[in-house]
Design an enzyme around this catalytic site. Structure first.
Site, PDB file in Angstrom:
ATOM      1  N   ASN A   1       7.877   1.080   2.439  1.00 38.42           N
ATOM      2  CA  ASN A   1       7.778   1.302   0.998  1.00 38.42           C
ATOM      3  C   ASN A   1       6.532   2.143   0.755  1.00 38.42           C
ATOM      4  OD1 ASN A   1       7.531   1.205  -1.750  1.00 38.42           O
ATOM      5  ND2 ASN A   1       7.218  -1.024  -1.869  1.00 38.42           N
ATOM      6  N   TRP A   2       6.756   3.424   0.448  1.00 40.72           N
ATOM      7  CA  TRP A   2       5.612   4.325   0.287  1.00 40.72           C
ATOM      8  C   TRP A   2       4.867   4.092  -1.023  1.00 40.72           C
ATOM      9  CZ3 TRP A   2       7.969   9.745   1.901  1.00 40.72           C
ATOM     10  CH2 TRP A   2       8.302   9.705   3.267  1.00 40.72           C
ATOM     11  N   LYS A   3       5.508   3.364  -1.948  1.00 38.08           N
ATOM     12  CA  LYS A   3       4.901   3.158  -3.282  1.00 38.08           C
ATOM     13  C   LYS A   3       4.544   4.523  -3.885  1.00 38.08           C
ATOM     14  CE  LYS A   3       3.587  -1.405  -1.757  1.00 38.08           C
ATOM     15  NZ  LYS A   3       2.666  -2.535  -1.808  1.00 38.08           N
TER      16      LYS A   3
ATOM     17  N   HIS B   1      10.501  -5.715  -6.805  1.00 35.78           N
ATOM     18  CA  HIS B   1       9.191  -5.748  -6.129  1.00 35.78           C
ATOM     19  C   HIS B   1       8.157  -6.380  -7.057  1.00 35.78           C
ATOM     20  CE1 HIS B   1       5.559  -4.497  -4.089  1.00 35.78           C
ATOM     21  NE2 HIS B   1       6.306  -4.284  -3.021  1.00 35.78           N
TER      22      HIS B   1
ATOM     23  N   GLU C   1       5.262  -5.611  -7.642  1.00 38.96           N
ATOM     24  CA  GLU C   1       4.497  -4.645  -8.438  1.00 38.96           C
ATOM     25  C   GLU C   1       5.270  -4.187  -9.669  1.00 38.96           C
ATOM     26  OE1 GLU C   1       3.498  -2.006  -5.227  1.00 38.96           O
ATOM     27  OE2 GLU C   1       2.266  -3.586  -4.359  1.00 38.96           O
TER      28      GLU C   1
ATOM     29  N   GLU D   1       8.105 -11.373   0.062  1.00 42.35           N
ATOM     30  CA  GLU D   1       6.782 -10.766  -0.025  1.00 42.35           C
ATOM     31  C   GLU D   1       5.864 -11.671  -0.832  1.00 42.35           C
ATOM     32  OE1 GLU D   1       7.154  -6.220   0.838  1.00 42.35           O
ATOM     33  OE2 GLU D   1       6.875  -6.590  -1.284  1.00 42.35           O
TER      34      GLU D   1
ATOM     35  N   GLY E   1      -1.016  -5.828   0.274  1.00 44.16           N
ATOM     36  CA  GLY E   1      -2.142  -4.915   0.140  1.00 44.16           C
ATOM     37  C   GLY E   1      -3.492  -5.600   0.273  1.00 44.16           C
TER      38      GLY E   1
ATOM     39  N   SER F   1       1.070  -6.907   4.153  1.00 44.50           N
ATOM     40  CA  SER F   1       0.049  -6.623   5.161  1.00 44.50           C
ATOM     41  C   SER F   1       0.584  -6.660   6.590  1.00 44.50           C
ATOM     42  CB  SER F   1      -1.156  -7.563   5.001  1.00 44.50           C
ATOM     43  OG  SER F   1      -1.766  -7.370   3.728  1.00 44.50           O
TER      44      SER F   1
ATOM     45  N   GLY G   1       4.197  -1.669   3.590  1.00 39.78           N
ATOM     46  CA  GLY G   1       3.575  -0.781   2.621  1.00 39.78           C
ATOM     47  C   GLY G   1       2.610   0.164   3.313  1.00 39.78           C
ATOM     48  N   GLY G   2       1.323  -0.172   3.261  1.00 46.17           N
ATOM     49  CA  GLY G   2       0.267   0.708   3.761  1.00 46.17           C
ATOM     50  C   GLY G   2       0.501   1.286   5.149  1.00 46.17           C
TER      51      GLY G   2
HETATM   52  P1  13P Z   1       1.379  -3.763   2.285  1.00 42.28           P
HETATM   53  O1  13P Z   1       2.099  -3.662   3.602  1.00 42.28           O
HETATM   54  O2  13P Z   1       0.547  -2.562   1.972  1.00 42.28           O
HETATM   55  O3  13P Z   1       0.690  -5.071   2.127  1.00 42.28           O
HETATM   56  O4  13P Z   1       2.551  -3.742   1.162  1.00 42.28           O
HETATM   57  C1  13P Z   1       3.612  -4.617   1.281  1.00 42.28           C
HETATM   58  C2  13P Z   1       4.643  -4.263   0.264  1.00 42.28           C
HETATM   59  O5  13P Z   1       4.483  -4.489  -0.903  1.00 42.28           O
HETATM   60  C3  13P Z   1       5.882  -3.610   0.740  1.00 42.28           C
HETATM   61  O6  13P Z   1       6.839  -3.553  -0.271  1.00 42.28           O
END
Ligand code: 13P
Length: 267
Positions: free
Chosen positions: A9-11, A95, A97, A177, A183, A223, A244-245
Site C-alpha cells: 500500500n503506497w498510500k 483502511h 486511515e 491491521e 507506521g 510495520s 506500507g512503508g
Molecule cells: P506500515 O507498513 O507503514 O506500518 O503501514 C501499514 C499499512 O497501513 C498498510 O496498509
C-alpha cells in the site's frame, strides 16, 4: 490451499518516475510465476501509467479506495468501474486511515470518517465490478487496552461484509491491521497476530460457514519489515501481508515477498 498474497500500500507516496522505477526493479527480481500473488496499490492518478508498468509482469495492481455509487456528483471520487477500467484487480477498502486518521486531530478522531455501513457499500460495489476487496479491520490501542480487540473486529467484519454470499466471502482478502502498529515501528507479535487472525476466521465461519472460512485470505499489516515478515507469516491463519512503508523500497519489498514464499513453501 490459500495462495499467499503480498500487497504494497503506497498510500500518498512516490512520484511517477520513482513508482515506475520501483515496479521495474521489483519485476526484474521476481520469477515469471511466483508462488505468491504480488500486488501494488498506487494513488489513483498513477493507476493508468502503472497499469502499463505492471503489464507482462507477475505484479498486479489495486486501488486504495473507491466510491460506492456508479456515477454522479461525487467530487474527488472514483467509482468501482473507473477503478477496474484502469486495470486494477483489487481495491483496499476500510483502511484505518480512512476510518480515522491517527495523529491528525484527536488520536481516535475522524478525518474521512468512513463507517462500517459506507465500507460495506464499497465492498458490494467492488464485488459488483469483479474487483477483489482487500477489506481492512483492526483495533486502536485504546480499544486493545480495554480488552475490546475481539469485539471491535467482530463488529467490523460482520457489518463490513453484511449481505455477501459465502462464495463471495471465500474470494475476499481481509487485512488485520492493528491501528497501533501502522507506521509506528511497533509490530504486533506473532502471537498477537495469530490470535486476531484466528478470531477473524472464526467470525467468518460463524457468519458464512466452512468454505468461506477456508477460502478467505487474511493478511497482517502494520510495520511489516524484511526482518519480521517470516515470523509473522509462520502461522497457518496468516496468508500474507499488507505492507506500507517497506513497500516503497524494491529491495525491502522483495525481501518480504521472499520471506513469505519461503515460509509457505515449507508448508
Ligand atoms: P506500515 O507498513 O507503514 O506500518 O503501514 C501499514 C499499512 O497501513 C498498510 O496498509
Amino acid at each position: 490451499v490459500r495462495r499467499p498474497l503480498v500487497a504494497g500500500n503506497w498510500k500518498m507516496n512516490l512520484d511517477l518516475a520513482s513508482a515506475r522505477e520501483l515496479v521495474s526493479s521489483l519485476a526484474a527480481k521476481l520469477p515469471a510465476e511466483p508462488s505468491a500473488e504480488i500486488l501494488v496499490c498506487p494513488p489513483f492518478i498513477y493507476l493508468f501509467p502503472m497499469a502499463k508498468a505492471v503489464n507482462e509482469t507477475p505484479i498486479r495492481m489495486g486501488a486504495q479506495n473507491l466510491w460506492p455509487e456508479p456515477k454522479g456528483a461525487f467530487t474527488g471520487e472514483c467509482s468501482a468501474r473507473m477503478v477496474r477500467k484502469t486495470g486494477c484487480t483489487h481495491v483496499i477498502l476500510g483502511h484505518s486511515e480512512r476510518r480515522h486518521t491517527i495523529g491528525w486531530t484527536d488520536p481516535e478522531g475522524s478525518v474521512h470518517g468512513e463507517d462500517d455501513s459506507l465500507i460495506n457499500r464499497k465492498v458490494h460495489a467492488a464485488l459488483g465490478e469483479g474487483l477483489v476487496p482487500v477489506f481492512c479491520v483492526g483495533e486502536t490501542l485504546r480499544q486493545r487496552d480495554k480488552g475490546e480487540m475481539e469485539a471491535v473486529i467482530s463488529r467490523q467484519v460482520v457489518a463490513g461484509l453484511n449481505g455477501l454470499r459465502p462464495e463471495q466471502v471465500a474470494g475476499l482478502v481481509i487485512a488485520y491491521e492493528p491501528v497501533w502498529a501502522i507506521g509506528t515501528g511497533r509490530t504486533a507479535s506473532p502471537e498477537q497476530a495469530a490470535e486476531a487472525h484466528r478470531h477473524i476466521r472464526r467470525v467468518v465461519f460463524e457468519q458464512y460457514g466452512g468454505e468461506a472460512a477456508a477460502g478467505v485470505r487474511i493478511l497482517y499489516g502494520g510495520s511489516v519489515t524484511p526482518e519480521n515478515a517470516e515470523s509473522l507469516m509462520n502461522n497457518e491463519d496468516v496468508d500474507g501481508v499488507l505492507v506500507g512503508g517497506a513497500s516503497l523500497h524494491a529491495d525491502d519489498f522483495f525481501a518480504i515477498i521472499q520471506a513469505c514464499i519461503s515460509v509457505k513453501d515449507r508448508g
